[in-house]
Design an enzyme around this catalytic site. Structure first.
Site, PDB file in Angstrom:
ATOM      1  N   ASN A 147      -7.792   1.759  13.689  1.00 30.95           N
ATOM      2  CA  ASN A 147      -8.326   0.336  13.752  1.00 30.95           C
ATOM      3  C   ASN A 147      -7.148  -0.625  14.196  1.00 30.95           C
ATOM      4  OD1 ASN A 147      -8.258  -2.252  12.091  1.00 30.95           O
ATOM      5  ND2 ASN A 147     -10.192  -1.585  11.137  1.00 30.95           N
ATOM      6  N   GLU A 173      -1.432  -7.753  14.760  1.00 32.34           N
ATOM      7  CA  GLU A 173      -0.593  -7.952  16.137  1.00 32.34           C
ATOM      8  C   GLU A 173       0.792  -8.455  15.836  1.00 32.34           C
ATOM      9  OE1 GLU A 173      -2.808 -11.037  18.128  1.00 32.34           O
ATOM     10  OE2 GLU A 173      -4.647  -9.782  18.334  1.00 32.34           O
ATOM     11  N   PRO A 174       1.811  -8.499  16.714  1.00 31.27           N
ATOM     12  CA  PRO A 174       3.076  -8.934  16.694  1.00 31.27           C
ATOM     13  C   PRO A 174       3.167 -10.027  15.748  1.00 31.27           C
ATOM     14  CG  PRO A 174       2.803  -8.053  18.735  1.00 31.27           C
ATOM     15  CD  PRO A 174       1.391  -8.183  18.182  1.00 31.27           C
ATOM     16  N   SER A 201      -0.018 -10.529   7.610  1.00 26.68           N
ATOM     17  CA  SER A 201      -0.726 -10.941   6.382  1.00 26.68           C
ATOM     18  C   SER A 201      -1.623 -11.848   6.984  1.00 26.68           C
ATOM     19  CB  SER A 201       0.261 -11.497   5.570  1.00 26.68           C
ATOM     20  OG  SER A 201       1.142 -10.550   5.207  1.00 26.68           O
ATOM     21  N   THR A 204      -1.940   2.655  13.078  1.00 34.14           N
ATOM     22  CA  THR A 204      -2.212   4.157  12.401  1.00 34.14           C
ATOM     23  C   THR A 204      -3.081   4.790  13.373  1.00 34.14           C
ATOM     24  OG1 THR A 204      -1.564   3.399  10.288  1.00 34.14           O
ATOM     25  CG2 THR A 204      -2.715   5.514  10.524  1.00 34.14           C
ATOM     26  N   GLU A 239     -10.934  -0.245   2.224  1.00 35.09           N
ATOM     27  CA  GLU A 239      -9.667   0.371   2.074  1.00 35.09           C
ATOM     28  C   GLU A 239      -8.844   0.236   0.837  1.00 35.09           C
ATOM     29  OE1 GLU A 239      -7.896  -0.975   5.742  1.00 35.09           O
ATOM     30  OE2 GLU A 239      -5.853  -0.369   4.960  1.00 35.09           O
ATOM     31  N   GLN A 291      14.692  10.032 -10.471  1.00 38.18           N
ATOM     32  CA  GLN A 291      15.833   9.585 -11.483  1.00 38.18           C
ATOM     33  C   GLN A 291      15.850  10.909 -12.535  1.00 38.18           C
ATOM     34  OE1 GLN A 291      17.487   6.998 -10.781  1.00 38.18           O
ATOM     35  NE2 GLN A 291      18.805   7.027 -12.676  1.00 38.18           N
ATOM     36  N   THR A 347      -0.134  -6.819   1.837  1.00 42.17           N
ATOM     37  CA  THR A 347       0.917  -6.576   1.074  1.00 42.17           C
ATOM     38  C   THR A 347       0.657  -7.007  -0.120  1.00 42.17           C
ATOM     39  OG1 THR A 347       1.890  -8.809   1.325  1.00 42.17           O
ATOM     40  CG2 THR A 347       2.733  -7.124   2.728  1.00 42.17           C
TER      41      THR A 347
END
Lengths: 82, 381
Positions: free
Chosen positions: B125, B129-130, B134, B160, B244, B338, B367
């Site tokens: 997909n 773009e650069p 977001s 990906t 997704e 941990q 994000t």
């Protein structure tokens, strides 16, 4: 309350924090003015489906249907008639 | 309200775990170190039926409902240590195959969906773009209609599967004046004139899932490869991203469960100060936290899956699930290290790889900050 009034009330209530407006004219361009953005349109679709008891397909989400309160009204009435 | 899976669903999940443990874990430490994607493992997953699970039988799928599909993905995550492989599979299923299913013409579905479901082709997909991550719809790639084809110009990044993909779903502006409603989606085949893939991008984690830039220079795409109408790109993207967010992290529930099992075993066996470390509250409480996160994350995952099954739209819930599952995964990976102390820091124990892989989950599909913004909008804030 008629269709345009219901939509106007929803849009003003939903998006009043994003822009300072207290009215929307029936032919006002909702998309170019940013009254509806990419997330807003999905919320509006969910509202319309629930409030007017219609099913909106992905192919229905086009500028022609969402351009203004008037085009939304025509779109909803077409769906109700189906 | 029933919280049980059927015997058939449980059996399918059990089979997925067995398949993954037996077939998918060879040389994972080395493959992660060398960032090697395995086509052999991809084909094994395809042959097992993973890629076609929720897709119609006419395209080689299993027509499995979404709850059953996610249960299998959960099993895959439990049994398979190759998080990168599963990530690549998920990326194709929800952001390439699903858009094709929902928006493709019968010809497009026939041509592409079957090959993607059976593993013959790999899909990628191309949205980011650069200058637009977001702010996804601020993309600047253009598509101009020229007779019987479009010419695409622009650069996509962090894509990906790009180095190994046979087909790309590329989003471009066909009418910038219409803002997000001027974006159109295109199916672009590998080898199209004007399409170039950069060298692979090195990453912190998910190293076995290849990633690269996609460069389009007057890239010619036939009109028949436009997905749906001009201007429907944002709707296609919104639909795909909701799938997704709802489904991608199902396999990570399996990862969290496997980690929990590993930590309980280790804590019971490891002795310090003449006592199993499981007897120390500091350790026991961490394991409890892992358990609580696992169970609540699982509930959220299947609630969203149920909503997608029964009412299709679940924008806010998908964002909540994605936010919570990803953050829970990272925290559980940190806790697992941990609990294992210094050994947890070593490559051999394979916990550090899970942590490196997990960080991406708070970044892709929007994000954590973007998920919170979305939820805030749904709350009317």
């Amino acid at each position: 309350m008629n269709t345009i009034e219901e939509l106007r009330k929803y849009l003003l209530g939903e998006f009043s924090a994003s822009f300072s407006k207290n009215s929307i004219e029936p032919d006002e361009d909702l998309l170019s003015q940013g009254i509806i953005d990419s997330l807003g349109i999905m919320k509006l679709v969910a509202f319309m489906e629930k409030n007017f008891k219609i099913k909106i397909g992905n192919d229905d989400i086009i500028p022609e249907n969402f351009q203004s309160l008037n085009t939304l009204k025509v779109f909803i009435e077409k769906k109700l008639g189906q | 309200m029933v919280f049980d899976f059927s015997l058939e669903q449980l059996e399918f999940k059990k089979n997925a775990i067995k398949f993954a443990q037996k077939e998918l874990n060879e040389n994972i430490i080395l493959r992660d170190k060398e960032s090697t994607f395995s086509m052999d493992l991809w084909k094994k997953c395809a042959d097992f039926g993973i890629l076609g699970l929720p897709f119609p039988k006419e395209y080689g799928g299993a027509d499995s409902d979404i709850l059953s599909t996610l249960s299998v993905m959960e099993g895959l995550g439990f049994g398979c240590k190759d998080n990168g492989l599963i990530f690549s599979i998920n990326g194709q299923m929800w952001t390439v195959q699903m858009p094709l299913l929902h928006f493709g013409s019968p010809e497009q579905k026939r041509k592409y969906l079957s090959k993607l479901c059976n593993g013959e082709w790999i899909g990628a997909n191309g949205m980011t773009e650069p200058g637009s991550g977001s702010d996804a719809f601020a993309l600047i790639t253009t598509a101009k209609l020229k007779g019987d084809h479009y010419e695409l110009n622009g650069t996509k990044t962090l894509i990906t599967n790009a180095p190994i993909a046979d087909v790309f779903l590329i989003f471009a502006n066909t009418d910038k004046s219409k803002g997000f409603m001027g974006i159109t989606a295109f199916i672009v085949e590998k080898g199209s004139p004007g399409l170039t893939i950069s060298k692979a991008i090195e990453k912190m984690g998910l190293k076995t899932s290849p990633m690269a830039e996609v460069i389009l220079e007057n890239c010619k795409v036939p009109i028949g490869n436009r997905l749906s109408r001009e201007g429907n790109g944002a709707t296609i993207f919104n639909d795909a991203i909701e799938w997704e967010r709802s489904c991608m992290l199902a396999s990570d529930i399996g990862v969290m469960e496997k980690q929990l099992e590993t930590c309980i075993k280790y804590a019971k066996e490891r002795k310090q100060f003449n006592t199993s470390i499981s007897r120390f509250q500091a350790i026991a409480h961490k394991i409890v936290d892992m358990k609580v996160r696992l169970e609540t994350a699982r509930l959220m995952l299947y609630k969203v899956a149920w909503l997608k099954k029964t009412q299709d739209r679940a924008g806010m819930e998908a964002a909540i699930a994605k936010l919570y599952l990803s953050e829970s995964l990272v925290k559980s990976c940190l806790d697992a290290i941990q609990i294992h102390g210094g050994y947890g820091f070593t490559t051999e124990y394979e916990l550090e790889r899970n942590l490196r892989d997990s960080v991406a989950s708070t970044l892709y599909s929007g994000t954590s900050e973007i998920q919170k913004n979305i939820i805030a909008r749904y709350l009317g804030l």
